[in-house]
Design an enzyme around this catalytic site. Structure first.
Site, PDB file in Angstrom:
ATOM      1  CE  LYS A 168      -0.533   0.339   5.029  1.00 40.76           C
ATOM      2  NZ  LYS A 168      -1.479   0.399   6.162  1.00 40.76           N
ATOM      3  NE  ARG A 207      -5.769  -1.225  12.131  1.00 43.20           N
ATOM      4  CZ  ARG A 207      -4.885  -1.324  11.145  1.00 43.20           C
ATOM      5  NH1 ARG A 207      -4.080  -0.314  10.869  1.00 43.20           N
ATOM      6  NH2 ARG A 207      -4.774  -2.437  10.439  1.00 43.20           N
TER       7      ARG A 207
END
Length: 369
Positions: free
Chosen positions: A52, A145
């Protein structure tokens, strides 16, 4: 010949030699990838390389695959779409959204998940596409998260097993990225215990226990990785040559695969203190300054729209970064031994945040060298 890419627009090769630009050394990327792969394989751990940070630029992904990696991980479906023609398993790292379920099934072979409604949408999309979509169920072990709580695992797993065209590949966790929680024997051991609990209570076998990202690599390097972890998702350790739990360099890996280069567009002697009453700057902040007298100040043609300025380090150690606006980077060249002039190029090392922003900005040329 150098090749230039603009991301995230369609990939095109140009002869544009302009600045600002980021240069990428593919030989060093190949070396780091092979090292990471060997480190993991020696410990019976499979590796997904996270792409990414450079938006899955195909030329870079090809180098990673040629090094022997078989799983590519990215957070955005758009990036996986860019490498749809490459032969590898494609892993979607960010939790899928219901609205993108069909695209996820089309472009990702595997996805990380924590929501049953989303899993049902993926199942429906997979049935429609006549495909089997693999999923890894994420467990929150304290970093806060993504992931379900450990106490919800058995009931959630029962539902996953019953979804048509969904293969329950395994479980995983994410640590360090949000809460800064260090992977250790306690939390990673708990992940392995959860895998065993699922198998015993539901009578199934899970192939994957994904023990996190580059912050978990220190345990592999120290030969203390918890037995039963079968997979890691590595990005920063491959592209910048360091583990991220303690920020230590990995011996033998290159730290300079990426070089950011900016051109000086102004060079003048000016005061170090602004003149007049100080109010908010362009970002709503009230800046403070130290009076250092007259400075030799340079402006580089890059700004906060393109890069996280705190993540840039000039390779000329006599250069000081003063700050920046949306389009300009201000440098102090007062103590430089070199005779810089307008049009000269200044080189910078980048950290992960700076690299992420530079590679995402369509205003920064990307050179393969």
């Amino acid at each position: 010949m150098s090749e230039v890419y603009n991301i995230p627009q369609e990939m095109t090769i140009t002869k544009d030699e302009s600045y600002p630009r980021i240069e990428i050394n593919l030989d060093k990327l190949s070396h780091n990838t092979k090292m990471a792969l060997n480190i993991c394989r020696r410990n019976k751990i499979d590796l997904a390389v996270v792409t990414k940070v450079f938006c899955s630029m195909p030329d870079m992904v090809k180098i990673i695959l040629e090094a022997g990696v078989s799983i590519i991980g990215d957070s955005r479906v758009e990036n996986l779409k860019r490498i749809k023609g490459l032969s590898c398993e494609k892993l979607l790292l960010r939790l899928p959204s219901i609205s993108q379920a069909e695209e996820v099934v089309r472009y990702a072979d595997i996805s990380l998940n924590s929501e049953m409604d989303t899993l049902k949408a993926l199942s429906k999309a997979a049935v429609k596409a006549n495909k089997v979509h693999k999923i890894i169920l994420m467990i929150d072990l304290g970093d806060l998260r993504e992931g379900i709580w450990p106490g919800e695992v058995i009931n959630t797993s029962k539902e996953v097993i019953g979804l048509p065209n969904i293969e329950f590949l395994g479980i995983g966790t994410n640590l360090t990225c949000y809460g800064g929680i260090i992977p250790d024997d306690n939390n990673l051991g708990k992940l392995v215990d959860i895998k065993k609990d699922i198998e015993e209570k539901l009578g199934i076998k899970l192939k994957v226990v994904s023990g996190g990202n580059s912050s978990s690599l220190y345990k592999v390097l120290n030969k203390t990785m918890v037995d039963g972890i079968t997979n890691l998702r590595l990005g920063e350790s491959v592209v910048l040559g360091r583990e991220t739990a303690y920020g230590k360099d990995i011996p033998g890996m290159f730290k300079d695969i990426f070089t950011f280069k900016g051109e000086i567009i102004e060079l003048k002697e000016k005061p170090s203190m602004p003149i007049g009453n100080i109010g908010m700057d362009a970002f709503g902040e009230i800046p403070t300054f130290e009076d250092k007298g007259i400075m030799k100040r340079a402006i580089i043609s890059v700004g906060r729209q393109d890069v996280r300025i705190d993540g840039l380090t000039p390779r000329d150690k006599t250069i000081e970064i003063l700050g920046g606006s949306s389009d300009h980077l201000l440098l102090n060249l007062t103590n430089c031994k070199g005779n810089y002039k307008v049009g000269d190029v200044v080189e910078f090392d980048v950290d992960y945040g700076a690299l992420l922003s530079l590679m995402t900005s369509e205003y920064i040329n990307k050179y393969i060298v």
